[in-house]
Design a protein around this motif. Structure first.
Motif, PDB file in Angstrom:
ATOM      1  N   ALA A   1      71.395  57.386  85.140  1.00  0.00           N
ATOM      2  CA  ALA A   1      72.893  57.392  84.735  1.00  0.00           C
ATOM      3  C   ALA A   1      73.324  57.976  83.574  1.00  0.00           C
ATOM      4  N   ALA A   2      72.784  57.668  82.425  1.00  0.00           N
ATOM      5  CA  ALA A   2      73.186  58.030  81.224  1.00  0.00           C
ATOM      6  C   ALA A   2      73.123  59.510  80.987  1.00  0.00           C
ATOM      7  N   ASP A   3      72.275  60.200  81.719  1.00  0.00           N
ATOM      8  CA  ASP A   3      72.327  61.570  81.681  1.00  0.00           C
ATOM      9  C   ASP A   3      73.412  62.385  82.113  1.00  0.00           C
ATOM     10  N   HIS A   4      74.261  61.516  83.003  1.00  0.00           N
ATOM     11  CA  HIS A   4      75.500  61.923  83.552  1.00  0.00           C
ATOM     12  C   HIS A   4      76.656  61.490  83.112  1.00  0.00           C
ATOM     13  N   GLY A   5      76.593  60.699  82.178  1.00  0.00           N
ATOM     14  CA  GLY A   5      77.772  60.032  81.623  1.00  0.00           C
ATOM     15  C   GLY A   5      78.035  58.801  82.331  1.00  0.00           C
ATOM     16  N   VAL A   6      77.362  58.316  83.206  1.00  0.00           N
ATOM     17  CA  VAL A   6      77.569  57.263  83.860  1.00  0.00           C
ATOM     18  C   VAL A   6      77.159  55.769  83.510  1.00  0.00           C
ATOM     19  N   VAL A   7      78.074  54.808  83.337  1.00  0.00           N
ATOM     20  CA  VAL A   7      77.481  53.454  82.755  1.00  0.00           C
ATOM     21  C   VAL A   7      76.290  53.014  83.908  1.00  0.00           C
ATOM     22  N   PHE A   8      75.191  52.632  83.482  1.00  0.00           N
ATOM     23  CA  PHE A   8      74.194  51.925  84.208  1.00  0.00           C
ATOM     24  C   PHE A   8      74.208  50.325  83.775  1.00  0.00           C
ATOM     25  N   THR A   9      74.419  49.402  84.646  1.00  0.00           N
ATOM     26  CA  THR A   9      74.386  47.985  84.288  1.00  0.00           C
ATOM     27  C   THR A   9      73.256  47.435  84.679  1.00  0.00           C
ATOM     28  N   THR A  10      72.801  46.576  83.705  1.00  0.00           N
ATOM     29  CA  THR A  10      71.535  45.824  83.726  1.00  0.00           C
ATOM     30  C   THR A  10      71.926  44.443  83.582  1.00  0.00           C
ATOM     31  N   GLY A  11      73.107  43.824  83.270  1.00  0.00           N
ATOM     32  CA  GLY A  11      73.560  42.523  82.854  1.00  0.00           C
ATOM     33  C   GLY A  11      73.307  42.158  81.561  1.00  0.00           C
ATOM     34  N   ALA A  12      72.714  43.053  80.938  1.00  0.00           N
ATOM     35  CA  ALA A  12      72.797  42.948  79.293  1.00  0.00           C
ATOM     36  C   ALA A  12      74.139  42.508  78.823  1.00  0.00           C
ATOM     37  N   GLU A  13      75.211  43.406  79.395  1.00  0.00           N
ATOM     38  CA  GLU A  13      76.649  43.242  78.807  1.00  0.00           C
ATOM     39  C   GLU A  13      77.260  41.953  79.192  1.00  0.00           C
ATOM     40  N   GLY A  14      76.384  41.155  79.965  1.00  0.00           N
ATOM     41  CA  GLY A  14      77.365  39.918  80.419  1.00  0.00           C
ATOM     42  C   GLY A  14      77.106  39.858  82.060  1.00  0.00           C
ATOM     43  N   ARG A  15      76.968  38.477  82.513  1.00  0.00           N
ATOM     44  CA  ARG A  15      76.650  38.266  83.865  1.00  0.00           C
ATOM     45  C   ARG A  15      77.856  37.830  84.254  1.00  0.00           C
ATOM     46  N   ALA A  16      78.023  38.224  85.784  1.00  0.00           N
ATOM     47  CA  ALA A  16      79.344  37.699  86.631  1.00  0.00           C
ATOM     48  C   ALA A  16      79.037  36.630  87.657  1.00  0.00           C
ATOM     49  N   PHE A  17      78.563  35.436  86.827  1.00  0.00           N
ATOM     50  CA  PHE A  17      77.958  34.216  87.473  1.00  0.00           C
ATOM     51  C   PHE A  17      79.383  33.607  88.296  1.00  0.00           C
TER      52      PHE A  17
END
Length: 306
Positions: free
Chosen positions: A241-257
């Motif tokens: 994703a980063a190669d295309h300028g797209v956000v790749f979400t892993t949950g490290a930025e916060g979870r949506a529980f």
């Protein structure tokens, strides 16, 4: 208690039924007698060692990050839940007779144990992606069109249903065998792969506002072309994703529980469900991993306990 564990990385054959001490709920946690536990790709990626750098685990390790069950222990500081309640949520070491939950919601009676056991991680991941795309719960602008690339798996199906509940029109890509099911949920459906841009534009002549890349590599340039900008695309399944300028979400930025309760409310109203591709006994967790590794699963795989 009985649990499935592995003491070394490798194929599904490293999974074994073992006796281990019961876990206990710490502050802010609850423990459940597990009725069903979801099986996710991250489980077998941890088992085969491919995520050791990003998700280090101590061995032996009991897989599983989600479960549904009956509360039998409540940790300090926890309110609003009691022993005997039926819940589902994010768990630790869920492939066992008992598991500790860090986040949870009441299990609606409209969901079977198997459906609830495979719901938490799909819902949280889908909600996180939708939030990043500007489709939050409760305040999303109505009338937006979302493309979900890889819509027939657990996360994709959760995204389709949450997005519709949040006011979006949804187009989902899937294999031909799964497209009619997507339509039954209210989404438009089409094939993934070559020709995607033309097919989606035929379904959405006014354009696509946002795209969620759930699975597969190679689709990001098409999703960017359809939405008009990399910042209108979020990926959870394409590590390039980063190669295309797209956000790749892993949950490290916060979870949506918070979305677990959103999903419970929608399920109780008949507006969200989760198909179960296979429900296998706990002792057949290895077979569940093998099926998951094929990448061709509609809905969720779960293991169930009596």
């Amino acid at each position: 208690m009985k649990a499935i564990s592995f003491a070394q990385t490798g194929g599904p054959e490293v999974l074994h039924l073992v006796d281990v001490p019961q876990p206990h709920a710490g502050p802010g946690q609850i423990r459940v007698a597990v009725r069903a536990a979801g099986v996710n790709p991250v489980d077998w990626k941890i088992r085969n060692g491919s995520t050791l750098r990003t998700i280090p685990v101590a061995l032996p390790h009991i897989p599983g990050f989600e479960a549904a069950g009956v509360v039998d222990e409540v940790g300090a500081g926890v309110e609003g839940v009691s022993v005997g309640d039926e819940v589902f949520g994010a768990a630790q070491n869920a492939s066992a007779e008992y598991a500790v939950l860090d986040e949870w919601a009441p299990k609606p009676p409209e969901l079977t144990w198997a459906q609830a056991g495979g719901l938490a991680m799909a819902v949280e991941t889908a909600a996180r992606g939708l939030d990043l795309l500007g489709l939050p719960a409760g305040s999303a602008p109505a009338g937006r069109t979302l493309l979900v690339n890889g819509a027939a798996g657990g996360v994709g199906l959760a995204a389709v249903q949450l997005a519709q509940a949040r006011g979006a029109r949804v187009i989902g890509t899937a294999s031909r065998d799964n497209q009619e099911y997507l339509r039954s949920l209210g989404a438009a459906a089409t094939d993934y792969g070559p020709g995607l841009v033309e097919r989606v534009r035929a379904l959405a002549p006014d354009g696509v506002d946002a795209a969620l890349a759930v699975s597969g590599a190679g689709a990001l340039p098409d999703l960017i072309a359809l939405t008009g900008s990399p910042d209108r695309v979020v990926s959870i399944g394409d590590v390039t994703a980063a190669d295309h300028g797209v956000v790749f979400t892993t949950g490290a930025e916060g979870r949506a529980f918070y979305s677990l309760r959103e999903a419970a409310t929608l399920a109780a109203a008949g507006r969200l469900t989760m198909p179960v591709a296979r429900a296998l006994p706990l002792t057949e967790l290895g077979e569940a991993h093998r099926i998951s590794e094929t990448g061709h699963v509609r809905g969720k795989l779960v293991v169930v306990l009596d």
